[in-house]
Design an enzyme around this catalytic site. Structure first.
Site, PDB file in Angstrom:
ATOM      1  N   HIS A 226      36.826 -11.786  25.085  1.00  0.00           N
ATOM      2  CA  HIS A 226      37.201 -11.416  26.451  1.00  0.00           C
ATOM      3  C   HIS A 226      35.955 -10.919  27.168  1.00  0.00           C
ATOM      4  CE1 HIS A 226      38.951  -9.673  29.904  1.00  0.00           C
ATOM      5  NE2 HIS A 226      38.892  -8.416  29.478  1.00  0.00           N
TER       6      HIS A 226
ATOM      7  N   CYS B 123      44.670  -7.775  29.704  1.00  0.00           N
ATOM      8  CA  CYS B 123      43.607  -8.739  29.361  1.00  0.00           C
ATOM      9  C   CYS B 123      43.907  -9.511  28.076  1.00  0.00           C
ATOM     10  CB  CYS B 123      42.274  -8.028  29.203  1.00  0.00           C
ATOM     11  SG  CYS B 123      41.777  -7.144  30.660  1.00  0.00           S
TER      12      CYS B 123
ATOM     13  N   ASN C  21      35.087  -9.772  35.029  1.00  0.00           N
ATOM     14  CA  ASN C  21      36.269  -9.628  34.173  1.00  0.00           C
ATOM     15  C   ASN C  21      37.478 -10.226  34.894  1.00  0.00           C
ATOM     16  OD1 ASN C  21      38.508  -8.749  32.756  1.00  0.00           O
ATOM     17  ND2 ASN C  21      37.807  -6.629  32.536  1.00  0.00           N
TER      18      ASN C  21
HETATM   19  N1  ACO Z   1      26.850   1.654  40.361  1.00  0.00           N
HETATM   20  C1  ACO Z   1      26.032   2.685  40.102  1.00  0.00           C
HETATM   21  N2  ACO Z   1      26.403   3.725  39.329  1.00  0.00           N
HETATM   22  C2  ACO Z   1      27.637   3.706  38.806  1.00  0.00           C
HETATM   23  C3  ACO Z   1      28.538   2.651  39.037  1.00  0.00           C
HETATM   24  C4  ACO Z   1      28.097   1.594  39.863  1.00  0.00           C
HETATM   25  N3  ACO Z   1      28.882   0.532  40.150  1.00  0.00           N
HETATM   26  N4  ACO Z   1      29.693   2.917  38.390  1.00  0.00           N
HETATM   27  C5  ACO Z   1      29.534   4.079  37.761  1.00  0.00           C
HETATM   28  N5  ACO Z   1      28.293   4.570  38.020  1.00  0.00           N
HETATM   29  C6  ACO Z   1      27.714   5.822  37.552  1.00  0.00           C
HETATM   30  C7  ACO Z   1      28.753   6.842  37.172  1.00  0.00           C
HETATM   31  O1  ACO Z   1      29.212   7.534  38.324  1.00  0.00           O
HETATM   32  C8  ACO Z   1      27.997   7.705  36.208  1.00  0.00           C
HETATM   33  O2  ACO Z   1      27.192   8.594  36.963  1.00  0.00           O
HETATM   34  P1  ACO Z   1      27.036  10.131  36.484  1.00  0.00           P
HETATM   35  O3  ACO Z   1      26.362  10.017  35.138  1.00  0.00           O
HETATM   36  O4  ACO Z   1      26.192  10.706  37.561  1.00  0.00           O
HETATM   37  O5  ACO Z   1      28.419  10.675  36.407  1.00  0.00           O
HETATM   38  C9  ACO Z   1      27.054   6.725  35.513  1.00  0.00           C
HETATM   39  O6  ACO Z   1      27.003   5.572  36.360  1.00  0.00           O
HETATM   40  C10 ACO Z   1      27.535   6.310  34.137  1.00  0.00           C
HETATM   41  O7  ACO Z   1      28.933   6.019  34.198  1.00  0.00           O
HETATM   42  P2  ACO Z   1      29.728   5.488  32.965  1.00  0.00           P
HETATM   43  O8  ACO Z   1      31.165   5.313  33.345  1.00  0.00           O
HETATM   44  O9  ACO Z   1      29.408   6.297  31.761  1.00  0.00           O
HETATM   45  O10 ACO Z   1      29.036   4.062  32.789  1.00  0.00           O
HETATM   46  P3  ACO Z   1      29.202   3.042  31.637  1.00  0.00           P
HETATM   47  O11 ACO Z   1      27.895   2.716  31.064  1.00  0.00           O
HETATM   48  O12 ACO Z   1      30.322   3.409  30.694  1.00  0.00           O
HETATM   49  O13 ACO Z   1      29.666   1.713  32.416  1.00  0.00           O
HETATM   50  C11 ACO Z   1      31.708   0.500  32.795  1.00  0.00           C
HETATM   51  C12 ACO Z   1      30.893   1.725  33.157  1.00  0.00           C
HETATM   52  C13 ACO Z   1      30.915  -0.729  33.184  1.00  0.00           C
HETATM   53  C14 ACO Z   1      33.026   0.529  33.561  1.00  0.00           C
HETATM   54  C15 ACO Z   1      31.975   0.470  31.270  1.00  0.00           C
HETATM   55  O14 ACO Z   1      32.434   1.726  30.871  1.00  0.00           O
HETATM   56  C16 ACO Z   1      32.980  -0.565  30.831  1.00  0.00           C
HETATM   57  O15 ACO Z   1      32.705  -1.751  30.872  1.00  0.00           O
HETATM   58  N6  ACO Z   1      34.139  -0.122  30.309  1.00  0.00           N
HETATM   59  C17 ACO Z   1      35.106  -1.018  29.643  1.00  0.00           C
HETATM   60  C18 ACO Z   1      35.780  -1.999  30.548  1.00  0.00           C
HETATM   61  C19 ACO Z   1      36.823  -2.737  29.752  1.00  0.00           C
HETATM   62  O16 ACO Z   1      36.606  -3.177  28.640  1.00  0.00           O
HETATM   63  N7  ACO Z   1      38.020  -2.886  30.286  1.00  0.00           N
HETATM   64  C20 ACO Z   1      39.070  -3.476  29.477  1.00  0.00           C
HETATM   65  C21 ACO Z   1      39.712  -4.581  30.038  1.00  0.00           C
HETATM   66  S1  ACO Z   1      40.104  -4.452  31.754  1.00  0.00           S
HETATM   67  C22 ACO Z   1      41.773  -4.786  31.942  1.00  0.00           C
HETATM   68  O17 ACO Z   1      42.557  -4.681  31.045  1.00  0.00           O
HETATM   69  C23 ACO Z   1      42.256  -5.137  33.338  1.00  0.00           C
END
Ligand code: ACO
Length: 329
Positions: free
Chosen positions: A256, A115, A286
């Protein structure tokens, strides 16, 4: 304040027409519109058709850049491409863009920084020009993440979209416009938090690999989130300090577009109210290396960025890599 060596001249973007909405994902995996909006800020993302290759999307963006900058394609001497989802591995993505664009006088190569690829590309372009190696460097960020996204994994599939953006880097016309400060950093020790395990020489394509879904992007979301917040704050501080600026002097922050909560945390750290932060994650999700150049082009063409605007761009991605560039438009 640093006297800029290079300026950014002209912008362009290409976003595929087809849209996948949160309602579409409700039918594909166990998720909800509400969860996606609350946790990410994303409402829809654009998905490339079979014909919308990276070479095709990037070429369209580059042609807009050249037209806006008043530069002929034969004048381009370098083509630097950031992508994590190339059309093919060999030759580089930049070679295939060069061919379609017809930039036959350019040296073309990819920068692998996920990214952060577009901002790494800007920094490489500045170096080429400072070294006297280039005068018209096209920098591209382009992705077709839909091809490496696992649409059975609800934790990642809702995040990613396709698109391309570009700009031209050339010597600063007046010694005032251009890049005032920049920064880039990597921590390869965290590479296993965001990766594709298969398809490379270590694990060549095989039936087993396809069954294991190793071909797709895997991400430890929560850990990536925490690193992104920390690293984007660090990148803002570093570029501003190198430019001799403070957050309140920034007219527009273009972060980003990975997650709305990461964007808000970055803005807060830089001391910027949200009306000085550009957000389009709701429309595109993203798009990795394409996210900043797409946003930049929207801001330039809509008049959100005008001559003299101080713009801070900051990225974070797989590697982990992070980078920032502050520019006077
Ligand atoms: N729908 C419903 N529930 C979901 C979903 C979904 N799509 N995805 C995950 N959950 C659930 C999980 O299973 C978890 O359930 P549990 O508590 O029963 O285990 C709960 O939601 C919370 O999961 P988390 O992973 O803690 O959720 P979080 O609030 O962290 O959000 C996300 C996840 C959106 C992926 C976030 O962590 C994020 O944005 N991370 C960073 C992404 C990023 O910056 N990437 C860098 C660049 S990408 C690149 O380089 C290509």
């Amino acid at each position: 304040m640093k006297r800029p060596i290079v300026e950014l001249a002209g912008t362009g973007r290409y976003v595929p027409e087809r849209v996948l909405t949160n309602a579409d994902f409700e039918r594909m995996v166990d998720t909800s519109d509400q969860w996606i909006i609350e946790r990410t800020g994303i409402r829809e993302r654009h998905i490339a058709s079979a014909e919308e290759t990276i070479a095709c999307m990037a070429t369209s963006a580059c042609r807009q850049v050249l037209e806006a900058a008043g530069v002929g394609v034969e004048e381009v001497d370098s083509l630097v491409v950031g992508t994590a989802s190339p059309d093919r591995f060999l030759p580089s993505q930049a070679c295939d863009i060069q061919k379609v664009l017809g930039a036959n006088n350019a040296a073309a190569f990819d920068v692998g920084a996920a990214c952060s690829g577009f901002l790494y590309g800007l920094n490489v372009a500045e170096g080429l020009i400072a070294a006297g190696t280039g005068k018209n460097v096209l920098v591209v960020g382009a992705e077709r993440l839909s091809k490496i996204t696992d649409y059975e994994d609800r934790t990642t599939c809702i995040l990613f979209g396709d698109g391309a953006g570009a700009t031209l880097v050339r010597p600063s016309s007046d010694g005032k416009r251009g890049i005032l400060g920049n920064y880039q950093k990597t921590d390869g020790r965290l590479g296993d938090l965001l990766y594709r395990s298969s398809g490379g020489a270590n694990e060549p394509p095989s039936e087993e690999m396809l069954k294991g879904r190793g071909y797709f992007i895997h991400m430890a979301g929560r850990e990536t989130f925490k690193s992104a917040v920390r690293s984007m704050a660090d990148a803002c501080d570093q570029a501003l300090s190198r430019a001799g600026l403070t957050g309140d002097q920034v007219d527009l922050l273009i972060p980003h577009q990975a997650n709305m909560r990461i964007i808000e945390a970055t803005a807060k750290h830089a001391g910027l109210p949200m009306d000085r932060v550009y957000v389009n994650i709701d429309r595109y999700g993203n798009t990795s290396a394409a996210s900043i150049p797409i946003a930049l082009d929207e801001c330039v063409r809509s008049g959100r960025i005008t001559a003299g605007s101080i713009v801070l761009m900051v990225a974070f991605g797989g590697g982990f890599t992070w980078a920032s560039v502050v520019v006077r438009w």
